[in-house]
Design a protein around this motif. Sequence first.
Motif, PDB file in Angstrom:
ATOM      1  N   LEU A  15       0.824  -1.206   0.000  1.00 58.18           N
ATOM      2  CA  LEU A  15       0.000   0.000   0.000  1.00 58.18           C
ATOM      3  C   LEU A  15       0.858   1.255   0.000  1.00 58.18           C
ATOM      4  O   LEU A  15       0.536   2.243  -0.653  1.00 58.18           O
TER       5      LEU A  15
ATOM      6  N   SER B 273       0.857   4.257  -2.623  1.00 60.21           N
ATOM      7  CA  SER B 273       0.683   5.648  -2.202  1.00 60.21           C
ATOM      8  C   SER B 273       1.737   6.545  -2.828  1.00 60.21           C
ATOM      9  O   SER B 273       1.447   7.647  -3.303  1.00 60.21           O
TER      10      SER B 273
ATOM     11  N   ASP C  89      -5.806   6.242  -5.981  1.00 68.31           N
ATOM     12  CA  ASP C  89      -5.360   5.401  -4.871  1.00 68.31           C
ATOM     13  C   ASP C  89      -6.395   4.331  -4.565  1.00 68.31           C
ATOM     14  O   ASP C  89      -6.079   3.156  -4.447  1.00 68.31           O
ATOM     15  N   ASN C  90      -7.650   4.768  -4.400  1.00 64.49           N
ATOM     16  CA  ASN C  90      -8.715   3.827  -4.058  1.00 64.49           C
ATOM     17  C   ASN C  90      -8.872   2.759  -5.120  1.00 64.49           C
ATOM     18  O   ASN C  90      -9.089   1.586  -4.815  1.00 64.49           O
TER      19      ASN C  90
ATOM     20  N   GLN D  39      -6.551   1.653  -7.202  1.00 63.30           N
ATOM     21  CA  GLN D  39      -5.413   0.737  -7.179  1.00 63.30           C
ATOM     22  C   GLN D  39      -5.492  -0.240  -6.015  1.00 63.30           C
ATOM     23  O   GLN D  39      -5.201  -1.422  -6.162  1.00 63.30           O
ATOM     24  N   ILE D  40      -5.892   0.262  -4.849  1.00 69.41           N
ATOM     25  CA  ILE D  40      -6.018  -0.615  -3.686  1.00 69.41           C
ATOM     26  C   ILE D  40      -7.134  -1.617  -3.906  1.00 69.41           C
ATOM     27  O   ILE D  40      -7.009  -2.802  -3.589  1.00 69.41           O
TER      28      ILE D  40
ATOM     29  N   TYR E 142      -5.013   0.237   8.544  1.00 65.98           N
ATOM     30  CA  TYR E 142      -3.769   0.873   8.099  1.00 65.98           C
ATOM     31  C   TYR E 142      -3.515   2.156   8.879  1.00 65.98           C
ATOM     32  O   TYR E 142      -2.390   2.444   9.303  1.00 65.98           O
TER      33      TYR E 142
END
Length: 212
Positions: free
Chosen positions: A11, A15, A25-26, A28-29, A143
């Motif tokens: 993660l 980032s 980001d969201n 990809q996660i 996290y």
Amino acid sequence: MISIKKLIPILIIISNNALGNISKDNSQISNLIFSNIKEKKIEINEVTNLALSLEILLPKKIVQNELEKFYNNLGKFKKEKKVIICDITSKGESLSFFSKTEKNKKKVVINISDGKELKNIISLTNVLDSFKKILMRRFLNDYIKKIEDSISRIDKTQNRIIRKNPKKLEMNIGFFYNVYQKNESKKISLKSSLESLYEELDRVKIQYNSIN
């Protein structure tokens, strides 16, 4: 089963590569944790049904606990061996379906079916999409806790170094000179780590709040 702790370094890489784009980001996660929702045939009590399937790269215990809480909030549910049967009533409409959770290597697989050859496929897809958001929040919240724990740990280390380092130093005494320089370099390193962690903490909190 892969743990949250093992996913965190991945993660961090995401980032750093996402250039502050929260939406990216969201995405990809989400792509890291979840597969696409697929149709597949599953067998329950020797009966074959068409189901929607979602693979999840999170610990099974977390997935199972969050799933049961989710179903409980949706409506009524009951467990029969390895199958959960759920009944939802909302705005005059009802939906009944069953789900089965299983392991597939390092992933957890959730299969849900209405037992009617997916006549309610849109509603079932919405159920899985909503659950993905819940798990995303859980993942990011865990996290955030890890980052806060790291900040607290570094703060304690930094304060201990500051207390130990002599304020007034005879620079011609070699031993104390070396100790002083070593501790000062640690302070600089820890300060840099803290700044990075605070930046990451702020970014992940924004990311968490962006899930809707």
